[in-house]
Motif scaffolding. Structure first.
Motif, PDB file in Angstrom:
ATOM      1  N   THR A  39      47.492  36.688  27.695  1.00 20.23           N
ATOM      2  CA  THR A  39      46.349  37.102  28.534  1.00 20.23           C
ATOM      3  C   THR A  39      45.978  38.567  28.293  1.00 20.23           C
ATOM      4  O   THR A  39      45.397  39.211  29.172  1.00 20.23           O
TER       5      THR A  39
ATOM      6  N   GLU B 142      42.309  39.860  28.447  1.00 24.57           N
ATOM      7  CA  GLU B 142      41.832  39.495  29.779  1.00 24.57           C
ATOM      8  C   GLU B 142      42.404  40.444  30.841  1.00 24.57           C
ATOM      9  O   GLU B 142      41.739  40.769  31.828  1.00 24.57           O
TER      10      GLU B 142
ATOM     11  N   GLU C 246      40.328  42.854  33.226  1.00 22.80           N
ATOM     12  CA  GLU C 246      40.570  42.869  34.674  1.00 22.80           C
ATOM     13  C   GLU C 246      40.654  44.323  35.176  1.00 22.80           C
ATOM     14  O   GLU C 246      39.994  44.696  36.143  1.00 22.80           O
TER      15      GLU C 246
ATOM     16  N   PRO D 140      36.401  33.211  36.742  1.00 28.71           N
ATOM     17  CA  PRO D 140      37.758  33.364  37.274  1.00 28.71           C
ATOM     18  C   PRO D 140      38.688  32.217  36.862  1.00 28.71           C
ATOM     19  O   PRO D 140      38.266  31.061  36.815  1.00 28.71           O
ATOM     20  N   TRP D 141      39.923  32.544  36.564  1.00 28.65           N
ATOM     21  CA  TRP D 141      40.958  31.567  36.201  1.00 28.65           C
ATOM     22  C   TRP D 141      42.300  32.165  36.556  1.00 28.65           C
ATOM     23  O   TRP D 141      42.357  33.261  37.118  1.00 28.65           O
ATOM     24  N   HIS D 142      43.372  31.438  36.246  1.00 28.06           N
ATOM     25  CA  HIS D 142      44.708  31.930  36.578  1.00 28.06           C
ATOM     26  C   HIS D 142      45.562  32.014  35.325  1.00 28.06           C
ATOM     27  O   HIS D 142      45.558  31.095  34.501  1.00 28.06           O
TER      28      HIS D 142
ATOM     29  N   TRP E   3      51.931  38.730  34.863  1.00 32.42           N
ATOM     30  CA  TRP E   3      50.762  38.340  35.684  1.00 32.42           C
ATOM     31  C   TRP E   3      50.771  36.828  35.965  1.00 32.42           C
ATOM     32  O   TRP E   3      49.744  36.229  36.310  1.00 32.42           O
TER      33      TRP E   3
ATOM     34  N   ARG F 257      48.595  34.580  38.481  1.00 30.91           N
ATOM     35  CA  ARG F 257      47.644  35.418  39.226  1.00 30.91           C
ATOM     36  C   ARG F 257      46.223  35.277  38.676  1.00 30.91           C
ATOM     37  O   ARG F 257      46.005  34.920  37.524  1.00 30.91           O
ATOM     38  N   ALA F 258      45.275  35.604  39.512  1.00 29.40           N
ATOM     39  CA  ALA F 258      43.866  35.438  39.148  1.00 29.40           C
ATOM     40  C   ALA F 258      43.436  36.483  38.107  1.00 29.40           C
ATOM     41  O   ALA F 258      43.903  37.622  38.123  1.00 29.40           O
ATOM     42  N   LEU F 259      42.554  36.057  37.237  1.00 30.33           N
ATOM     43  CA  LEU F 259      41.903  36.942  36.275  1.00 30.33           C
ATOM     44  C   LEU F 259      40.418  36.633  36.318  1.00 30.33           C
ATOM     45  O   LEU F 259      40.027  35.468  36.425  1.00 30.33           O
ATOM     46  N   GLN F 260      39.605  37.656  36.193  1.00 29.67           N
ATOM     47  CA  GLN F 260      38.154  37.465  36.305  1.00 29.67           C
ATOM     48  C   GLN F 260      37.488  37.069  34.988  1.00 29.67           C
ATOM     49  O   GLN F 260      36.435  36.469  34.982  1.00 29.67           O
TER      50      GLN F 260
ATOM     51  N   GLN G 191      37.550  35.602  30.883  1.00 28.06           N
ATOM     52  CA  GLN G 191      38.219  34.820  29.854  1.00 28.06           C
ATOM     53  C   GLN G 191      37.446  34.896  28.540  1.00 28.06           C
ATOM     54  O   GLN G 191      36.258  35.170  28.516  1.00 28.06           O
TER      55      GLN G 191
END
Ligand code: DOR
Ligand code: ZN
Length: 372
Positions: free
Chosen positions: A299, A302, A306, A344-346, A362, A365-368, A370
């Motif tokens: 990630t 990403e 974030e 948004p995804w995780h 992470w 946890r959420a990420l805005q 991708q």
């Protein structure tokens, strides 16, 4: 947080900056951000079976990466680096143009002749200095930095960069002061004595480091990890020990986190992306004496998006992630692009491979953002 940085919609008009398209129909197009394909100027792939997991995770997004040499045994010679590089190339998907750049492990026994040999090899990017005992697999590292003069002199002469894990290991120094004291005792003298030596202070964690790098001469730069801009030591220690946030140099107090955030979004080309993605299996992290390292490769871009998004500084991501490192190392900027979309995804909770499990940084946890 910066008050002056534009919000995503405010920088709609700039060509390579994020777009925020609003549509009059019932569907809204997510904001998107197209940037030059980034490079990761510091990470750990490890070796063996794990490469089939770690290398594609990075090559998915990054065009190049500096591969750290702290294997067991360490990658101390050009021949060992070539062998290791072949292992990495062997697991790349055929269509990939990913390029591993190999760092050699500096030891007390490294000679000027070794440096001259390294300087001839285009796949070798520089030498990594680990003070002995500072971190994972650093026991073969340098014990007496002051005795390395002739080697540093040769590196300066042949244009071979010095990549530094900047922490002292003297037991009387508090772990939260190890980076600051390293700068005072070792780094400042090195940059004064060798003003034409390219130096990267890796994974900086303090305001002291950001200030030092900013004020040092032009050939001194720093990498910044996602965890050191997204977190501070509360994220490691409040409410229990959060082992998956444990890395070295250890997370510092919030004021240092804020100084690193400002350095990352400053547009100053001395600060660029280096994830320090460092996989350790779940059992080696979740134990009485857990290993140091945040596994962020799955990630990585990403996570930076974030952080830059939270700081209203997405327009500064491209320089930091895709331009400044290449410029510093004298390599061409990449010509391809990647596009991030605001959806948004995780982050994955675990990653499994070959019967082993890793808990990535992470996790869950959420990420805005991708990658499209
Ligand atoms: O947290 C870290 N993990 N810091 C390092 O310096 C080394 C790395 C690793 O190799 O696990
Ligand atoms: Zn590292």
């Amino acid at each position: 947080m910066s008050n002056t940085a534009p919000s995503i919609s405010a920088i709609h008009a700039t060509s390579s900056a994020p777009r925020s398209d609003s549509s009059s129909s019932s569907h809204t197009t997510p904001a998107s951000l197209t940037i030059t394909r980034p490079d990761d100027w510091h990470l750990h792939f490890r070796d063996g079976d794990m490469l089939a997991m770690t290398v594609p995770a990075t090559a998915r997004v990054f065009r190049r990466a500096i591969v750290m040499p702290n294997l067991v045994p360490p990658v101390t010679t050009v021949a060992l680096a070539e062998q290791y590089r072949h292992h990495i190339m062997a697991v790349l998907p055929e269509e990939s143009n990913f390029e591993p750049l190999m760092a050699l492990y500096l030891t007390q026994g490294t000679s000027p002749a070794d440096v001259r040999e390294a300087a001839q090899n285009p796949n070798i990017i520089g030498y990594k200095l680990y003070p002995a005992g500072a971190t994972t697999n650093s026991s073969s590292g340098v014990r007496t930095i002051d005795a390395m003069g002739p080697v540093l002199e040769t590196m300066q002469e042949f244009g071979v960069p010095l990549l530094i894990h900047g922490e002292v290991t003297e037991p009387e120094i508090d772990i939260f002061d190890r980076e600051r004291v390293f700068i005072e005792r070792y780094l400042a003298p090195i940059t004064q004595k060798f003003p034409r030596l390219k130096v990267v202070l890796e994974h900086i964690t303090t305001k002291d480091a950001a200030d030092f790098v900013r004020e040092a001469h032009d050939l001194v730069a720093a990498t910044i990890t996602p965890q050191h801009i997204l977190m501070n030591r509360n994220d490691l220690l409040v409410g229990g020990v959060h082992v998956h946030n444990y890395c070295l140099p250890v997370l510092k107090r919030r004021t240092h986190q804020e100084a690193l955030q400002q350095a990352a979004i400053s547009g100053n080309p001395k600060f660029f992306l280096g994830t320090d993605s460092a996989p350790h299996v779940q059992a080696a992290k979740e134990t009485a004496c857990g290993c140091a390292g945040c596994f962020s490769a799955f990630t990585a871009i990403e996570l930076y998006a974030e952080a830059f998004g939270q700081l209203n500084a997405l327009d500064k991501l491209e320089g930091f992630a895709s331009h400044f490192g290449a410029d510093f190392y004298g390599r061409p900027r990449n010509t391809e692009t990647i596009t991030l979309v605001q959806k948004p995804w995780h982050a994955p909770k675990t990653v499994t491979h070959g019967g082993e499990t890793w808990v990535p940084y992470w996790a869950g946890r959420a990420l805005q953002w991708q990658v499209a």
